[in-house]
Design a protein around this motif. Structure first.
Motif, PDB file in Angstrom:
ATOM      1  N   PHE A 239      20.841 -19.638  10.276  1.00  0.00           N
ATOM      2  CA  PHE A 239      19.709 -19.094   9.513  1.00  0.00           C
ATOM      3  C   PHE A 239      18.707 -20.175   9.111  1.00  0.00           C
ATOM      4  O   PHE A 239      17.987 -20.030   8.129  1.00  0.00           O
ATOM      5  N   GLU A 240      18.661 -21.250   9.896  1.00  0.00           N
ATOM      6  CA  GLU A 240      17.784 -22.363   9.534  1.00  0.00           C
ATOM      7  C   GLU A 240      16.319 -21.936   9.474  1.00  0.00           C
ATOM      8  O   GLU A 240      15.615 -22.211   8.497  1.00  0.00           O
ATOM      9  N   SER A 241      15.847 -21.234  10.503  1.00  0.00           N
ATOM     10  CA  SER A 241      14.438 -20.815  10.519  1.00  0.00           C
ATOM     11  C   SER A 241      14.160 -19.807   9.409  1.00  0.00           C
ATOM     12  O   SER A 241      13.090 -19.820   8.791  1.00  0.00           O
ATOM     13  N   PHE A 242      15.138 -18.945   9.127  1.00  0.00           N
ATOM     14  CA  PHE A 242      14.977 -17.966   8.044  1.00  0.00           C
ATOM     15  C   PHE A 242      14.828 -18.680   6.700  1.00  0.00           C
ATOM     16  O   PHE A 242      13.975 -18.311   5.877  1.00  0.00           O
ATOM     17  N   GLU A 281      18.084   1.611   0.901  1.00  0.00           N
ATOM     18  CA  GLU A 281      17.205   2.375   1.788  1.00  0.00           C
ATOM     19  C   GLU A 281      17.305   1.858   3.225  1.00  0.00           C
ATOM     20  O   GLU A 281      17.303   2.628   4.174  1.00  0.00           O
ATOM     21  N   LYS A 282      17.349   0.548   3.356  1.00  0.00           N
ATOM     22  CA  LYS A 282      17.432  -0.065   4.692  1.00  0.00           C
ATOM     23  C   LYS A 282      18.766  -0.787   4.846  1.00  0.00           C
ATOM     24  O   LYS A 282      19.320  -1.311   3.885  1.00  0.00           O
ATOM     25  N   LYS A 283      19.250  -0.813   6.081  1.00  0.00           N
ATOM     26  CA  LYS A 283      20.445  -1.594   6.353  1.00  0.00           C
ATOM     27  C   LYS A 283      20.069  -3.067   6.305  1.00  0.00           C
ATOM     28  O   LYS A 283      18.948  -3.450   6.605  1.00  0.00           O
ATOM     29  N   LEU A 284      21.046  -3.876   5.959  1.00  0.00           N
ATOM     30  CA  LEU A 284      20.803  -5.300   5.804  1.00  0.00           C
ATOM     31  C   LEU A 284      20.287  -5.937   7.085  1.00  0.00           C
ATOM     32  O   LEU A 284      19.408  -6.803   7.060  1.00  0.00           O
ATOM     33  N   GLU A 285      20.791  -5.461   8.240  1.00  0.00           N
ATOM     34  CA  GLU A 285      20.351  -6.066   9.503  1.00  0.00           C
ATOM     35  C   GLU A 285      18.885  -5.762   9.816  1.00  0.00           C
ATOM     36  O   GLU A 285      18.266  -6.435  10.639  1.00  0.00           O
ATOM     37  N   GLU A 286      18.330  -4.736   9.156  1.00  0.00           N
ATOM     38  CA  GLU A 286      16.907  -4.437   9.347  1.00  0.00           C
ATOM     39  C   GLU A 286      16.038  -5.366   8.508  1.00  0.00           C
ATOM     40  O   GLU A 286      14.856  -5.511   8.753  1.00  0.00           O
ATOM     41  N   MET A 287      16.665  -6.000   7.506  1.00  0.00           N
ATOM     42  CA  MET A 287      15.905  -6.881   6.619  1.00  0.00           C
ATOM     43  C   MET A 287      16.137  -8.360   6.924  1.00  0.00           C
ATOM     44  O   MET A 287      15.433  -9.222   6.433  1.00  0.00           O
ATOM     45  N   GLY A 291      20.344 -10.542  14.577  1.00  0.00           N
ATOM     46  CA  GLY A 291      20.443 -10.616  16.039  1.00  0.00           C
ATOM     47  C   GLY A 291      21.876 -10.446  16.517  1.00  0.00           C
ATOM     48  O   GLY A 291      22.623  -9.594  16.030  1.00  0.00           O
ATOM     49  N   PRO A 292      22.290 -11.283  17.474  1.00  0.00           N
ATOM     50  CA  PRO A 292      23.650 -11.158  18.023  1.00  0.00           C
ATOM     51  C   PRO A 292      24.735 -11.618  17.056  1.00  0.00           C
ATOM     52  O   PRO A 292      25.918 -11.470  17.338  1.00  0.00           O
ATOM     53  N   ASN A 293      24.329 -12.198  15.921  1.00  0.00           N
ATOM     54  CA  ASN A 293      25.309 -12.734  14.970  1.00  0.00           C
ATOM     55  C   ASN A 293      25.687 -11.741  13.877  1.00  0.00           C
ATOM     56  O   ASN A 293      26.300 -12.118  12.878  1.00  0.00           O
ATOM     57  N   LYS A 294      25.330 -10.474  14.089  1.00  0.00           N
ATOM     58  CA  LYS A 294      25.521  -9.465  13.047  1.00  0.00           C
ATOM     59  C   LYS A 294      26.985  -9.361  12.603  1.00  0.00           C
ATOM     60  O   LYS A 294      27.291  -9.417  11.408  1.00  0.00           O
ATOM     61  N   ALA A 295      27.901  -9.223  13.561  1.00  0.00           N
ATOM     62  CA  ALA A 295      29.317  -9.039  13.223  1.00  0.00           C
ATOM     63  C   ALA A 295      29.862 -10.253  12.463  1.00  0.00           C
ATOM     64  O   ALA A 295      30.591 -10.118  11.479  1.00  0.00           O
ATOM     65  N   LEU A 296      29.483 -11.465  12.926  1.00  0.00           N
ATOM     66  CA  LEU A 296      29.948 -12.686  12.266  1.00  0.00           C
ATOM     67  C   LEU A 296      29.407 -12.759  10.845  1.00  0.00           C
ATOM     68  O   LEU A 296      30.120 -13.143   9.913  1.00  0.00           O
ATOM     69  N   PHE A 297      28.150 -12.361  10.678  1.00  0.00           N
ATOM     70  CA  PHE A 297      27.528 -12.414   9.356  1.00  0.00           C
ATOM     71  C   PHE A 297      28.250 -11.479   8.383  1.00  0.00           C
ATOM     72  O   PHE A 297      28.586 -11.871   7.259  1.00  0.00           O
ATOM     73  N   TYR A 298      28.503 -10.248   8.822  1.00  0.00           N
ATOM     74  CA  TYR A 298      29.183  -9.302   7.941  1.00  0.00           C
ATOM     75  C   TYR A 298      30.611  -9.759   7.636  1.00  0.00           C
ATOM     76  O   TYR A 298      31.120  -9.567   6.536  1.00  0.00           O
ATOM     77  N   LYS A 299      31.235 -10.370   8.621  1.00  0.00           N
ATOM     78  CA  LYS A 299      32.577 -10.909   8.397  1.00  0.00           C
ATOM     79  C   LYS A 299      32.528 -11.999   7.321  1.00  0.00           C
ATOM     80  O   LYS A 299      33.393 -12.079   6.447  1.00  0.00           O
ATOM     81  N   GLY A 300      31.478 -12.840   7.385  1.00  0.00           N
ATOM     82  CA  GLY A 300      31.319 -13.906   6.402  1.00  0.00           C
ATOM     83  C   GLY A 300      31.155 -13.371   4.994  1.00  0.00           C
ATOM     84  O   GLY A 300      31.793 -13.844   4.050  1.00  0.00           O
ATOM     85  N   PRO A 371      28.896  -2.463   9.260  1.00  0.00           N
ATOM     86  CA  PRO A 371      27.989  -1.363   9.554  1.00  0.00           C
ATOM     87  C   PRO A 371      27.756  -1.178  11.045  1.00  0.00           C
ATOM     88  O   PRO A 371      27.183  -0.197  11.471  1.00  0.00           O
ATOM     89  N   ALA A 372      28.228  -2.174  11.853  1.00  0.00           N
ATOM     90  CA  ALA A 372      28.048  -2.055  13.298  1.00  0.00           C
ATOM     91  C   ALA A 372      28.848  -0.877  13.847  1.00  0.00           C
ATOM     92  O   ALA A 372      28.534  -0.326  14.895  1.00  0.00           O
ATOM     93  N   VAL A 373      29.893  -0.476  13.125  1.00  0.00           N
ATOM     94  CA  VAL A 373      30.683   0.666  13.562  1.00  0.00           C
ATOM     95  C   VAL A 373      30.229   1.891  12.781  1.00  0.00           C
ATOM     96  O   VAL A 373      30.395   1.965  11.578  1.00  0.00           O
ATOM     97  N   LYS A 374      29.627   2.845  13.454  1.00  0.00           N
ATOM     98  CA  LYS A 374      29.085   4.029  12.777  1.00  0.00           C
ATOM     99  C   LYS A 374      30.221   4.932  12.318  1.00  0.00           C
ATOM    100  O   LYS A 374      31.304   4.947  12.871  1.00  0.00           O
ATOM    101  N   GLN A 375      29.929   5.723  11.293  1.00  0.00           N
ATOM    102  CA  GLN A 375      30.927   6.609  10.707  1.00  0.00           C
ATOM    103  C   GLN A 375      31.547   7.526  11.758  1.00  0.00           C
ATOM    104  O   GLN A 375      32.754   7.696  11.825  1.00  0.00           O
ATOM    105  N   GLN A 376      30.697   8.133  12.643  1.00  0.00           N
ATOM    106  CA  GLN A 376      31.229   9.076  13.618  1.00  0.00           C
ATOM    107  C   GLN A 376      32.124   8.403  14.658  1.00  0.00           C
ATOM    108  O   GLN A 376      33.005   9.032  15.231  1.00  0.00           O
ATOM    109  N   ASP A 377      31.881   7.069  14.865  1.00  0.00           N
ATOM    110  CA  ASP A 377      32.706   6.349  15.839  1.00  0.00           C
ATOM    111  C   ASP A 377      34.164   6.288  15.397  1.00  0.00           C
ATOM    112  O   ASP A 377      35.071   6.172  16.223  1.00  0.00           O
ATOM    113  N   LEU A 378      34.368   6.346  14.076  1.00  0.00           N
ATOM    114  CA  LEU A 378      35.725   6.214  13.558  1.00  0.00           C
ATOM    115  C   LEU A 378      36.629   7.346  14.029  1.00  0.00           C
ATOM    116  O   LEU A 378      37.829   7.173  14.203  1.00  0.00           O
TER     117      LEU A 378
END
Length: 704
Positions: A239-242, A281-287, A291-300, A371-378
């Protein structure tokens, strides 16, 4: 360790977060508030090793008597004011933190190279600024604390999570450590070991509530902040650029603060003023630019959530589900084996979960929040997934797990549950190729332990297992683990099974356990001679025989030094050992000491795996090894001192010396190894004996 830049920020930008407190006063207040409840401090032992190691000498392999004495004083001081201590040790390296572990090991390698360069240039120990903890310090500290009657636990996952969880669930007085992650967890108060004055019991408390006030964020925002700044799970560069984008739009940049301090303020400001506007209102990944690091970020983020805690930054899944990437594991709630774990684990990450074939080993976990796994996927997923362990027998796995948690064994449970182990840096000279790395010297022993614990695949009922070894040695970039296969054991009467070794209490089984131990060192032929040796010299003799058979650059003078030091150690007080002065420091003696101490840790592994045929106290270093004393004997032997002089003109020691030397030399002769004097050796081989770097990789053919 911990959150990038946070330690410096707290010290320079927000010093008011730190408050001087007194443990005796805190304990009295705790007793008044909770009558009948003993004030308890959870100690992150790995953070405290440097603080505890107070002996002046550290280069020679460890001043273990002095260290044990320092630990005893530490425990006594807290006990005297009615405070109970619970010590936690790291029991595993989680997959998500392996990269960070590797990075630190490679950094340590560079530090060790500088240490040996200094020794060769100055012939003395470097200053404390180059201090490197003696090999095996963490392992032997566990046993030292147990010897001192302390409750000592080994983690099944990242220790800081278990420390924070224990502190929260048991209403503890606080956590004692040195890791900014404890400022992020929403748990009991966090105290600094680095600022502890043992005489007064004053230290510094770091207050997470005051940190939140300073940053204008809430406690529930701290895990988000930690991951945006970078920690042991989230690489700093992600997240250096962020962060710089936050900094450029931050209006309150204070010129008197350092750059890192301003970045922390700017990211916190972005959380409170921008992200919170759209929270819910918005998911965190929309804010965020995940990118491709979504799963790792949520795990963190999820890794900071303790049992029963949730994050307002992402929606919750149905209770009782833990996500393993695209898989969902249903957990039961057997309280006997309840072990809370962080959410959203990676399928490659063992997380210390001993999920075997027995439902007892299913562990309860907090709700998953990926959040990468949607409710219906369960609804479309398999209801239950179990971690595959290397051993299928639940009864044996249960015993191994219990011994691991109680810090009674070493590496056994890791081998059996995940087939993966690691060993940190050792004081070894990368430029001295005449002495092999301990990683190679003791590998055949480990391979036979693997055969004992996992089988060797030769019975045709199973494929040959492979163990992943992350061992630090010269030339190993640690990009991948070494894949090491078991070595067949040569034990009279065949290899006994673990149920016999671990669970059978019939008379005569102790003899089978000893057979297994000697079989691991491939020294079954020396059983009778070793049995005749008195304690605590028996274990050391076994180790010396093995070492001298394996390493043919060891000479008679080395053997004399090893034996003389253990005999002289028995008659010396802690004060005498502390006062001992050395003429100079020899780099080869430094490496030999490390080699022996790593041998003692290997003995802990073997003794654990074989059902404890020997008492652990017989190879605890404070009973058999002192670094300075060995160094003194090594220098004396090199100068040609007589055996009488080496044992300090003590007739009783002289008799024992010849007995022990005879046992080692005779056993070596049986293995076609004749130990000769370095003087004789030099007369036959001019110059130093050197080997190609791969000379000690001779077991690679059996390593897969």
């Amino acid at each position: 360790m911990g959150v990038r830049g946070l330690q410096g920020f707290v010290g320079s930008t927000c010093p008011h977060i730190c408050t001087v407190v007194n443990f005796k006063e805190l304990a009295e207040h705790h007793r008044n508030k909770h009558p009948g409840c003993t004030p308890t401090i959870v100690v992150d032992a790995m953070c405290c090793l440097r603080y505890w190691y107070t002996p002046e000498s550290w280069i020679c392999g460890g001043q273990w008597r002095e260290y044990f004495s320092a630990l005893r004083d530490f425990v006594k001081t807290f006990t005297a004011v009615g405070i109970k201590l619970i010590f936690f040790f790291d029991g595993t390296v989680e997959q998500g933190k392996r990269d960070e572990w590797v990075k630190r090991r490679l950094k340590n390698n560079r530090e060790i190279s500088r240490i040996f360069h200094y020794i060769k240039s100055h012939k003395e120990q470097p200053g404390r600024n180059m201090f490197f903890v003696p090999s095996g310090l963490a392992i032997f500290t566990r046993f030292a604390l147990k010897t001192l009657g302390q409750e000592t636990l080994c983690s099944l996952q990242e220790a800081d999570y278990e420390v924070a969880s224990y502190g929260l669930q048991n209403n503890c007085l606080g956590i004692l450590g040195e890791d900014t992650d404890y400022l992020i967890y929403d748990t009991c108060p966090y105290f600094s070991i680095g600022d502890l004055c043992l005489e007064s019991l004053n230290t510094v408390m770091l207050c997470r509530e005051k940190l939140c006030e300073s940053l204008d964020i809430s406690l529930a925002d701290l895990p988000l902040l930690a991951c945006l700044l970078g920690n042991d799970i989230i690489p700093e560069g992600m997240f250096e650029s962020f962060r710089y984008k936050c900094l450029s739009s931050y209006t309150s940049v204070k010129e008197n603060f350092d750059k890192k301090g301003n970045i922390i303020l700017a990211v916190a400001d972005h959380i409170s003023k921008v992200l919170r506007l759209h929270q819910g209102e918005k998911k965190l990944e929309e804010m965020l630019p995940l990118g491709p690091n979504k799963a790792l970020f949520y795990k963190g983020v999820a890794s900071y959530l303790l049992p029963g805690q949730i994050s307002p930054w992402f929606f919750q899944k149905p209770k009782g589900l833990i996500t393993l990437d695209k898989q969902v594991v249903s957990m039961n709630s057997d309280p006997e084996y309840e072990q809370e774990v962080p959410m959203c684990t990676d399928p490659e990450s063992k997380q210390g979960l001993p999920l075997g074939a027995d439902p007892e080993f299913e562990l309860e976990a907090p709700m998953c929040t990926d959040p990468a796994v949607k409710q219906q996927d369960l609804m479309n997923m398999e209801p239950e997934v179990k971690q595959v362990t290397m051993v299928s027998d639940p009864e044996i796995l249960k015993v191994a797990r219990a011994q691991h948690v109680q810090a009674e064994s070493y590496l056994v449970y890791n081998i059996m549950s995940s087939g993966e182990i690691e060993c940190s840096n050792t004081l070894e000279d990368a430029l001295d190729q005449a002495l092999p790395s301990q990683a190679f010297v003791y590998r055949p022993v480990r391979q036979r332990v693997y055969s004992l614990l996992l089988g060797d695949g030769r019975d045709g009922t199973s494929t040959c297992p492979t163990v992943k070894e992350w061992f630090v040695y010269s030339g190993n970039p640690l990009r991948h683990p070494d894949l090491v296969r078991p070595l067949q054991m040569n034990i009279p009467g065949g290899t006994p099974n673990l149920k016999l070794l671990w669970l059978n209490q019939e008379p005569g089984i102790q003899g089978r356990r000893l057979d297994a131990l000697l079989g691991c060192f491939d020294l079954s032929s020396s059983r009778e001679e070793l049995q005749a040796v008195e304690n605590p010299f028996k274990a050391l003799c076994c180790l010396l025989i093995y070492l001298f058979v394996q390493v043919d650059t060891l000479c008679l003078e080395d053997l004399h030094a090893f034996i003389a030091q253990v005999l002289c150690l028995q008659g010396k007080s802690t004060v005498q050992l502390a006062d001992l002065q050395l003429d100079y420091i020899d780099p080869r003696a430094v490496q030999l000491a490390s080699l022996l101490v790593r041998g003692l840790t290997t003995l802990v592994l073997v003794n654990s795996a074989c059902g404890f045929p020997w008492r652990m106290s017989d190879f605890m270093p404070w009973n058999v090894f002192d670094g300075k004393l060995f160094h003194q004997k090594y220098l004396q032997a090199e100068k040609g001192y007589t055996v009488e002089a080496l044992v300090e003109q003590n007739r009783s020691r002289l008799t024992k010396f010849h007995t022990l030397k005879s046992v080692v030399c005779k056993a070596c002769v049986k293995e076609n190894r004749r130990i000769i004097s370095r003087q004789l050796w030099r007369s036959h081989q001019p110059g130093n004996r050197q080997y190609e770097p791969d000379h000690w990789r001779r077991y690679s053919s059996s390593s897969g």
